[in-house]
Design a protein around this motif. Structure first.
Motif, PDB file in Angstrom:
ATOM      1  N   PHE A   7       2.958   8.880  -6.291  1.00  0.00           N
ATOM      2  CA  PHE A   7       3.733   9.562  -6.719  1.00  0.00           C
ATOM      3  C   PHE A   7       3.292  11.105  -6.787  1.00  0.00           C
ATOM      4  N   ALA A   8       3.992  12.140  -7.053  1.00  0.00           N
ATOM      5  CA  ALA A   8       3.776  13.640  -7.125  1.00  0.00           C
ATOM      6  C   ALA A   8       3.876  14.010  -8.385  1.00  0.00           C
ATOM      7  N   PRO A   9       2.531  14.156  -8.985  1.00  0.00           N
ATOM      8  CA  PRO A   9       2.541  14.936 -10.052  1.00  0.00           C
ATOM      9  C   PRO A   9       3.340  16.291 -10.651  1.00  0.00           C
ATOM     10  N   GLN A  10       3.568  17.328  -9.403  1.00  0.00           N
ATOM     11  CA  GLN A  10       4.092  18.165  -9.552  1.00  0.00           C
ATOM     12  C   GLN A  10       5.658  18.096  -9.847  1.00  0.00           C
ATOM     13  N   LEU A  11       6.359  17.084  -9.426  1.00  0.00           N
ATOM     14  CA  LEU A  11       7.582  16.784  -9.733  1.00  0.00           C
ATOM     15  C   LEU A  11       7.839  16.303 -11.105  1.00  0.00           C
ATOM     16  N   HIS A  12       6.745  16.061 -12.061  1.00  0.00           N
ATOM     17  CA  HIS A  12       6.940  15.645 -13.398  1.00  0.00           C
ATOM     18  C   HIS A  12       6.693  16.624 -14.432  1.00  0.00           C
ATOM     19  N   THR A  13       6.900  18.046 -13.877  1.00  0.00           N
ATOM     20  CA  THR A  13       6.239  18.865 -14.799  1.00  0.00           C
ATOM     21  C   THR A  13       7.477  19.822 -14.983  1.00  0.00           C
ATOM     22  N   LYS A  14       8.728  19.315 -15.134  1.00  0.00           N
ATOM     23  CA  LYS A  14       9.785  20.286 -15.380  1.00  0.00           C
ATOM     24  C   LYS A  14      10.027  20.493 -16.824  1.00  0.00           C
ATOM     25  N   LYS A  15       9.655  19.631 -17.687  1.00  0.00           N
ATOM     26  CA  LYS A  15       9.612  19.874 -19.208  1.00  0.00           C
ATOM     27  C   LYS A  15       8.418  20.452 -19.754  1.00  0.00           C
ATOM     28  N   GLY A  16       7.592  21.053 -18.865  1.00  0.00           N
ATOM     29  CA  GLY A  16       6.105  21.514 -19.495  1.00  0.00           C
ATOM     30  C   GLY A  16       4.979  20.675 -19.347  1.00  0.00           C
ATOM     31  N   LEU A  17       4.988  19.596 -18.853  1.00  0.00           N
ATOM     32  CA  LEU A  17       3.838  18.672 -18.805  1.00  0.00           C
ATOM     33  C   LEU A  17       2.914  19.348 -17.687  1.00  0.00           C
ATOM     34  N   THR A  18       1.560  19.252 -17.921  1.00  0.00           N
ATOM     35  CA  THR A  18       0.750  19.501 -16.898  1.00  0.00           C
ATOM     36  C   THR A  18       0.434  18.473 -16.055  1.00  0.00           C
TER      37      THR A  18
ATOM     38  N   LEU B 221       0.690  -1.265  -0.064  1.00  0.00           N
ATOM     39  CA  LEU B 221       0.057  -0.118  -0.016  1.00  0.00           C
ATOM     40  C   LEU B 221       0.883   1.429  -0.023  1.00  0.00           C
ATOM     41  N   HIS B 222       2.118   1.402   0.152  1.00  0.00           N
ATOM     42  CA  HIS B 222       3.097   2.179   0.343  1.00  0.00           C
ATOM     43  C   HIS B 222       4.200   1.946  -0.587  1.00  0.00           C
ATOM     44  N   LEU B 223       4.095   2.300  -1.902  1.00  0.00           N
ATOM     45  CA  LEU B 223       5.109   2.159  -2.737  1.00  0.00           C
ATOM     46  C   LEU B 223       5.018   3.441  -3.738  1.00  0.00           C
ATOM     47  N   HIS B 224       6.315   4.073  -3.692  1.00  0.00           N
ATOM     48  CA  HIS B 224       6.774   5.264  -4.512  1.00  0.00           C
ATOM     49  C   HIS B 224       7.276   4.926  -5.905  1.00  0.00           C
ATOM     50  N   PHE B 225       6.667   5.397  -6.831  1.00  0.00           N
ATOM     51  CA  PHE B 225       6.734   5.431  -8.299  1.00  0.00           C
ATOM     52  C   PHE B 225       8.233   5.512  -8.663  1.00  0.00           C
ATOM     53  N   ASP B 226       8.605   6.788  -8.365  1.00  0.00           N
ATOM     54  CA  ASP B 226      10.244   7.024  -8.647  1.00  0.00           C
ATOM     55  C   ASP B 226      11.077   6.326  -7.989  1.00  0.00           C
TER      56      ASP B 226
END
Length: 327
Positions: free
Chosen positions: A92-103, A4-9
């Motif tokens: 995972f935290a979506p905001q950490l995957h927006t460095k190249k312009g993704l929403t 139940l506690h597994l981080h993607f990255d």
């Protein structure tokens, strides 16, 4: 097995990180999986949670495009399926995957697509938990994460979370974020009682968390343990990770079975398979070999996980039926 506690990255295999880097022309500090693993895995003598969190930098570097996120999620879920897992919640935290312009919306869509592709035709099931992040000047990003979770709730996303450097950014500072989660009826768990003490768990409970990520330091307050037991609040405990981050001095001193024997709703999880160099099978094996976990306690931990999972009633019944038959 259930996680139940597994981080993607924190759980991408080294070979996956290499493949994603090659496809994007990103240079890494090593070219072979065994060599790269040294940069992705935290040492056993890790000084703190903050040092542990540094191992997320490389995976995040290669997870900044829709295709990389889709492929990364697909390969992680496929790996869990190959391990014989029954169910997992990948966060995972979506905001950490927006460095190249993704929403954040694009990030979540890509992750859901990869997950769906991996689960097609499989008994193994998995859902996503979207993490808000501790830090400064990211309130709007956190609020957007909650809104995004609400938009995809029941369509791949199960809940939201709060992750990051707990000792530096107190849990109580995130009331506005979780007030929105309550307003939008988004379930949430909160990392608490890991790098910070019992008050962090109390704060999470006051805000309405229905689960606690880690909670290993809850034992610092007997009243808190009684409250957790009374309200049957699940604890997502991660033994190997807790030792690495110095939340507990050693595995032999980890309170996971002590809490279970006191009637708390304890679950066992990996946290980060790559950063902690572990699997859910290894975590259970360590509890048996190092802490004397019995077969009945193993079954109780798995049933606790099924009860704690963000599932529908029918999904939960199916999961518990399998556990009862095989344990």
């Amino acid at each position: 097995m259930i996680d139940l506690h597994l981080h993607f990255d924190g759980s991408l295999l080294p070979r996956t990180v290499l493949e994603l880097a090659d496809e994007q022309g990103i240079r890494l500090p090593a070219r072979e999986p065994d060599e790269l693993k040294l940069f992705l895995t935290a040492p056993a003598d890790c000084k703190s949670l903050n040092e542990y969190l540094e191992k997320f930098d490389l995976p995040l570097l290669v997870l900044q495009t829709k295709e990389a996120i889709r492929k990364g999620m697909y390969t992680l879920a496929s790996s869990l399926k190959e391990q014989g897992m029954l169910y997992a919640e990948i966060r995972f935290a979506p905001q950490l995957h927006t460095k190249k312009g993704l929403t954040q919306d694009q990030v979540v869509k890509a992750a859901i697509l990869g997950l769906q592709e991996a689960l097609a035709g499989s008994f193994f099931k998995a859902k996503l938990i979207l993490c808000c992040m501790r830090g400064t000047d990211n309130l709007e990003e956190n609020l957007l994460t909650v809104r995004t979770a609400a938009a995809y709730l029941g369509r791949g996303v199960a809940a939201v979370d709060l992750a990051g450097a707990e000792a530096l950014y107190p849990t109580e500072d995130y009331e506005e974020v979780f007030a929105l989660a309550r307003e939008l009826s988004v379930p949430f768990t909160i990392h608490a009682g890991e790098a910070d003490g019992a008050e962090s768990v109390w704060a999470a409970l006051r805000m309405g968390a229905c689960r606690i990520g880690h909670g290993v330091r809850a034992g610092e307050d007997a009243k808190l343990l009684a409250e957790l037991r009374k309200r049957h609040i699940p604890l997502e405990m991660c033994p190997s990770s807790n030792v690495q981050t110095k939340a507990v001095p050693s595995l032999s001193e980890h309170p996971v079975l002590q809490y279970l024997r006191q009637g708390l709703a304890v679950t066992v999880n990996t946290d980060n398979m790559t950063v902690s160099d572990t699997t859910i099978d290894r975590e259970f094996r360590l509890l048996q070999e190092e802490l004397g976990m019995t077969q009945e306690e193993r079954k109780a931990l798995l049933l606790n996980a099924a009860d704690a999972a963000f599932l529908t009633g029918e999904e939960r019944w199916r999961l518990k039926d399998v556990i009862q038959k095989v344990c």
